[in-house]
Design a protein around this motif. Structure first.
Motif, PDB file in Angstrom:
ATOM      1  N   PRO A 107     -10.118  98.866 -27.976  1.00 32.45           N
ATOM      2  CA  PRO A 107     -10.313  97.405 -27.238  1.00 32.45           C
ATOM      3  C   PRO A 107     -11.728  96.958 -27.158  1.00 32.45           C
ATOM      4  CG  PRO A 107     -10.561  99.156 -25.491  1.00 32.45           C
ATOM      5  CD  PRO A 107     -10.286 100.092 -27.006  1.00 32.45           C
ATOM      6  N   TYR A 108     -12.519  97.482 -28.158  1.00 32.86           N
ATOM      7  CA  TYR A 108     -14.158  97.046 -28.363  1.00 32.86           C
ATOM      8  C   TYR A 108     -13.863  95.457 -28.885  1.00 32.86           C
ATOM      9  CZ  TYR A 108     -14.993 101.937 -27.782  1.00 32.86           C
ATOM     10  OH  TYR A 108     -15.298 103.363 -27.053  1.00 32.86           O
ATOM     11  N   ARG A 109     -14.987  95.010 -28.498  1.00 28.97           N
ATOM     12  CA  ARG A 109     -15.139  93.550 -28.983  1.00 28.97           C
ATOM     13  C   ARG A 109     -16.676  93.383 -29.386  1.00 28.97           C
ATOM     14  NH1 ARG A 109     -14.668  90.132 -23.711  1.00 28.97           N
ATOM     15  NH2 ARG A 109     -15.016  92.333 -22.722  1.00 28.97           N
ATOM     16  N   TRP A 110     -16.729  92.740 -30.580  1.00 31.26           N
ATOM     17  CA  TRP A 110     -18.115  92.289 -31.330  1.00 31.26           C
ATOM     18  C   TRP A 110     -18.433  90.970 -31.478  1.00 31.26           C
ATOM     19  CZ3 TRP A 110     -21.032  96.125 -33.632  1.00 31.26           C
ATOM     20  CH2 TRP A 110     -20.420  97.439 -33.516  1.00 31.26           C
ATOM     21  N   LEU A 111     -19.893  90.727 -31.194  1.00 33.73           N
ATOM     22  CA  LEU A 111     -20.216  89.402 -31.357  1.00 33.73           C
ATOM     23  C   LEU A 111     -21.546  89.677 -32.383  1.00 33.73           C
ATOM     24  CD1 LEU A 111     -20.766  86.390 -31.057  1.00 33.73           C
ATOM     25  CD2 LEU A 111     -21.880  87.064 -28.850  1.00 33.73           C
ATOM     26  N   VAL A 112     -21.326  89.143 -33.642  1.00 36.70           N
ATOM     27  CA  VAL A 112     -22.465  89.452 -34.706  1.00 36.70           C
ATOM     28  C   VAL A 112     -22.998  88.124 -34.856  1.00 36.70           C
ATOM     29  CG1 VAL A 112     -22.900  90.165 -37.001  1.00 36.70           C
ATOM     30  CG2 VAL A 112     -20.963  91.298 -35.542  1.00 36.70           C
ATOM     31  N   LEU A 113     -24.446  88.212 -34.824  1.00 37.21           N
ATOM     32  CA  LEU A 113     -25.134  87.028 -35.051  1.00 37.21           C
ATOM     33  C   LEU A 113     -25.608  87.018 -36.343  1.00 37.21           C
ATOM     34  CD1 LEU A 113     -27.379  87.015 -31.949  1.00 37.21           C
ATOM     35  CD2 LEU A 113     -25.269  85.866 -32.283  1.00 37.21           C
ATOM     36  N   GLY A 131      -6.193  95.177 -35.177  1.00 35.51           N
ATOM     37  CA  GLY A 131      -6.639  94.791 -33.737  1.00 35.51           C
ATOM     38  C   GLY A 131      -8.123  94.532 -33.588  1.00 35.51           C
ATOM     39  N   SER A 132      -8.874  94.384 -34.547  1.00 33.93           N
ATOM     40  CA  SER A 132     -10.240  94.316 -34.385  1.00 33.93           C
ATOM     41  C   SER A 132     -10.549  92.775 -33.716  1.00 33.93           C
ATOM     42  CB  SER A 132     -10.826  94.563 -35.550  1.00 33.93           C
ATOM     43  OG  SER A 132     -10.782  95.715 -36.166  1.00 33.93           O
ATOM     44  N   ASP A 133     -11.281  92.955 -32.765  1.00 29.73           N
ATOM     45  CA  ASP A 133     -11.827  91.557 -32.167  1.00 29.73           C
ATOM     46  C   ASP A 133     -13.538  91.584 -32.409  1.00 29.73           C
ATOM     47  OD1 ASP A 133     -12.261  89.438 -30.606  1.00 29.73           O
ATOM     48  OD2 ASP A 133     -11.627  90.225 -28.772  1.00 29.73           O
ATOM     49  N   PHE A 134     -13.498  91.107 -33.744  1.00 29.99           N
ATOM     50  CA  PHE A 134     -14.918  90.737 -34.417  1.00 29.99           C
ATOM     51  C   PHE A 134     -15.322  89.386 -34.741  1.00 29.99           C
ATOM     52  CE2 PHE A 134     -17.866  91.179 -37.858  1.00 29.99           C
ATOM     53  CZ  PHE A 134     -18.652  92.349 -37.663  1.00 29.99           C
ATOM     54  N   VAL A 135     -16.227  89.040 -34.006  1.00 31.05           N
ATOM     55  CA  VAL A 135     -16.445  87.570 -33.969  1.00 31.05           C
ATOM     56  C   VAL A 135     -17.806  87.300 -34.881  1.00 31.05           C
ATOM     57  CG1 VAL A 135     -16.966  85.550 -33.062  1.00 31.05           C
ATOM     58  CG2 VAL A 135     -15.203  86.963 -32.065  1.00 31.05           C
ATOM     59  N   LEU A 136     -18.058  86.534 -35.960  1.00 33.35           N
ATOM     60  CA  LEU A 136     -19.264  86.290 -36.608  1.00 33.35           C
ATOM     61  C   LEU A 136     -19.702  85.123 -36.276  1.00 33.35           C
ATOM     62  CD1 LEU A 136     -21.252  87.056 -38.932  1.00 33.35           C
ATOM     63  CD2 LEU A 136     -19.632  86.175 -40.657  1.00 33.35           C
ATOM     64  N   ALA A 137     -20.760  84.939 -35.676  1.00 32.23           N
ATOM     65  CA  ALA A 137     -21.515  83.392 -35.337  1.00 32.23           C
ATOM     66  C   ALA A 137     -22.680  83.328 -36.212  1.00 32.23           C
ATOM     67  CB  ALA A 137     -22.177  83.706 -33.787  1.00 32.23           C
ATOM     68  N   SER A 138     -22.445  82.294 -37.042  1.00 27.91           N
ATOM     69  CA  SER A 138     -23.401  81.898 -38.110  1.00 27.91           C
ATOM     70  C   SER A 138     -24.217  80.763 -37.507  1.00 27.91           C
ATOM     71  CB  SER A 138     -22.674  81.490 -39.353  1.00 27.91           C
ATOM     72  OG  SER A 138     -22.023  82.671 -39.810  1.00 27.91           O
ATOM     73  N   ARG A 139     -25.528  80.726 -37.655  1.00 31.18           N
ATOM     74  CA  ARG A 139     -26.164  79.760 -37.085  1.00 31.18           C
ATOM     75  C   ARG A 139     -26.988  78.792 -38.161  1.00 31.18           C
ATOM     76  NH1 ARG A 139     -31.544  80.263 -32.724  1.00 31.18           N
ATOM     77  NH2 ARG A 139     -31.905  78.145 -32.676  1.00 31.18           N
TER      78      ARG A 139
END
Length: 597
Positions: A107-113, A131-139
């Protein structure tokens, strides 16, 4: 010039702070928009100390717990979100670290900048799963563009889906908020089920056509439901066959559990919950409920108790004894008075023994040659015969019923272990393991009766076992469904009414096993629940499973009375004969009445 340079430096510093503030506000806004309890773990950020403090301060003001550490608590797995910056030099090492691979699963979540620099070469090696909750945030400038990344399998390609963007305000463009609905398409990836068949090898040819329904109904139901789940996930259904559920022997697993452990299968047939199995598998949901236990017909009441003492309650027995004693006393005094007036051969002689003889004759409704001669004594005798006649009639009627009545004395495992029933088991693989898995005294005692240390073990085929159940005084251990199916075919209606089952394993309902930390665990759990809620699972169960036969109405049937039923009476006769012989010897010794042979 110096003043201009100083102002330029201030402006540059202000620009850096504003960019940092945008990042902090984005992180704070992202966590809040999750609408979930969150424990933010800032995983190895290489920011400056004042920037880290500013982030912690803003998160704290927003009521968000956070920590700058790589430590995670197993008690907060469902709340943990990792924050990482790809611009930090050691982020690539984190993604390639095998020890961190489990952190990318549910159930781990990721926010990657990420900056504008392309980091696809790094992200392609991340061990993502469905089932991965992996979000890539590109600036780009002050705008963050968010993408969700996942894989359909460990060797699949990274799949990217647009999640939203942030430009001072957070915009979520996901079509569904539930992770399952966004990941339920695994694009034809093959999933394999290990099917356990034990009743007949022909089951492998009839997993879906409802032929030979008497064989391996659990395996058939499990496959039908699992196949529906595979279709819901757009997976390619596959199955392999096994002839054993899976037990640990000498440190090695066998059967279905071994197939799951060594990745030959992704999940298996509904199976019982054992503590040992929890080390290698996880249980999802129950899709083909079944019970395992001893099935038997309750023995006749005369088999477990003395039915000749049951017709009357303790109070009635005490009242009857009091009545007999009172009768003896009154007859004694009446006969004593009559002897003084007149004496005849058929008259009571005024002794206690004669009074007892007449009273016992009345109690058993047999009569006696001796009788009172006067009106008072005869009236007393009439009252005694009338009162005891009513008791005799009630007693006889109850005895007739009790001779045919089943008992309810065996309801627990302890009572079963103390009974005189023959204990046996269905001759299938799991029973040879079940009897031997427990160490408590009651189950060990039962095991020794099913598998005696000396002699032949009591294992029978299903047909022979059910026939022995029908004959009575026989308890048969098996999955109850095939037994009940055979009972419906062979038992008379009146024979179904006293069927009883006693659970030997005392376990939970069976569940579908999946390999521990399987990437498809949550997808399968939700799929099974949706199938159950839609009614499809219930419909499949009713088609293939036979419930316990119902006793619609009890039909009176009279069986022959055997020696076992009359054993208390025979024992009373033997004891009476022995006592009379002892009294005879005492009289002979007292009055010197010797018989010369």
């Amino acid at each position: 010039m110096m003043l201009f340079g100083f102002i330029l430096i201030l402006l540059c510093n202000k620009d850096v702070r504003s960019k940092d503030l945008v990042t902090v506000n984005f992180i704070k806004s992202f966590v809040i928009k999750e609408h979930k309890p969150t424990y933010l773990v800032c995983y190895g950020l290489c920011w400056k100390k004042n920037q880290n403090l500013n982030l912690l301060k803003e998160l704290s003001n927003g009521g968000i717990r956070s920590i700058f550490s790589t430590h995670t608590s197993t008690y907060q797995e469902h709340e943990t979100m990792f924050l990482i910056d790809l611009d930090c030099p050691w982020s690539e090492e984190l993604f390639s670290n095998d020890s961190a691979s489990n952190l990318f699963a549910f159930p781990y979540r990721w926010l990657v900048l990420n900056s504008l620099e392309d980091k696809s070469n790094i992200l392609s090696d991340v061990p993502l799963s469905p089932g991965s909750d992996f979000v890539l945030a590109s600036r780009e400038n002050d705008t963050f563009t968010l993408h969700e990344l996942h894989k359909t399998s460990s060797i699949g390609e990274v799949i990217s889906n647009r999640r939203g963007y942030y430009n001072g305000t957070f915009f979520d463009i996901r079509p569904h908020k539930e992770l399952f609905r966004r990941r339920q398409n695994i694009m034809g990836h093959p999933l394999t089920m290990a099917n356990v068949i034990q009743d007949s090898n022909s089951t492998q040819y009839h997993l879906e056509d409802r032929l030979e329904a008497q064989h391996d109904s659990t395996a058939k139901i499990s496959w039908m439901v699992v196949k529906l789940a595979f279709q819901m996930l757009n997976a390619t259904p596959r199955y392999i066959l096994s002839h054993r559920w899976g037990y640990k022997q000498n440190g090695t697993w066998s059967g279905m559990i071994d197939d799951i452990l060594h990745n030959r299968a992704d999940l298996g047939t509904n199976c019982a919950v054992y503590t040992e199995r929890l080390d290698v598998i996880q249980y999802t949901d129950t899709i083909a409920p079944f019970k395992v236990g001893f099935i038997f017909r309750q023995p006749p009441l005369s088999y477990v108790t003395n039915i000749f003492s049951l017709p009357f309650s303790t109070e009635v027995w005490l009242a009857s004894i009091g009545c007999v004693v009172f009768s003896i006393i009154t007859l004694y005094f009446a006969s004593k008075w009559e002897v003084r007036l007149q004496r005849t051969p058929s008259q009571l002689d005024g002794t206690v023994s004669d009074a007892m003889l007449v009273t016992i004759s009345a109690f058993s409704q047999q009569g006696c040659t001796l009788e009172p001669r006067k009106a008072s004594g005869r009236m007393m005798l009439w009252v005694i015969f009338t009162a005891l006649m009513a008791l005799y009639a009630a007693y006889s009627a109850n005895i007739v019923v009790l001779l045919q009545a089943p008992s309810s004395a065996i309801r627990t495992l302890t009572q079963l272990s103390q009974s005189k029933l023959t204990l046996a088991a269905n001759d299938v693989d799991y029973n040879h393991f079940v009897f031997g898995m427990y160490s408590d005294a009651i189950r060990v005692k039962i095991t020794n009766r099913v598998k005696p240390l000396k002699g032949k073990a009591h294992f029978y085929e299903i047909k022979e076992g059910v026939e022995r159940i029908r004959q009575g005084l026989f308890a048969f251990h098996s999955i109850v469904e095939p037994v009940y199916r055979r009972v419906e075919q062979t038992f008379l209606e009146m024979e179904k009414c006293d069927l009883v089952e006693v659970d030997f394993m005392m376990g939970f309902n069976p569940f579908v096993p999946v390999k521990k930390d399987s990437p498809y665990l949550e997808l399968l759990k939700v799929s099974f629940k949706r199938i159950r809620e839609s009614g499809l699972q219930s419909a499949i169960n009713k088609r293939l499973q036979v419930p316990k036969p119902k006793c619609t109405h009890r039909i009176s049937a009279f069986n022959s009375v055997g020696i076992l039923d009359l054993w208390p009476v025979l024992a009373l006769m033997l004891y009476g004969t022995a006592v009379s012989l002892v009294i005879l010897l005492i009289e002979m010794m007292t009055f010197k009445m010797y018989v010369v042979i």
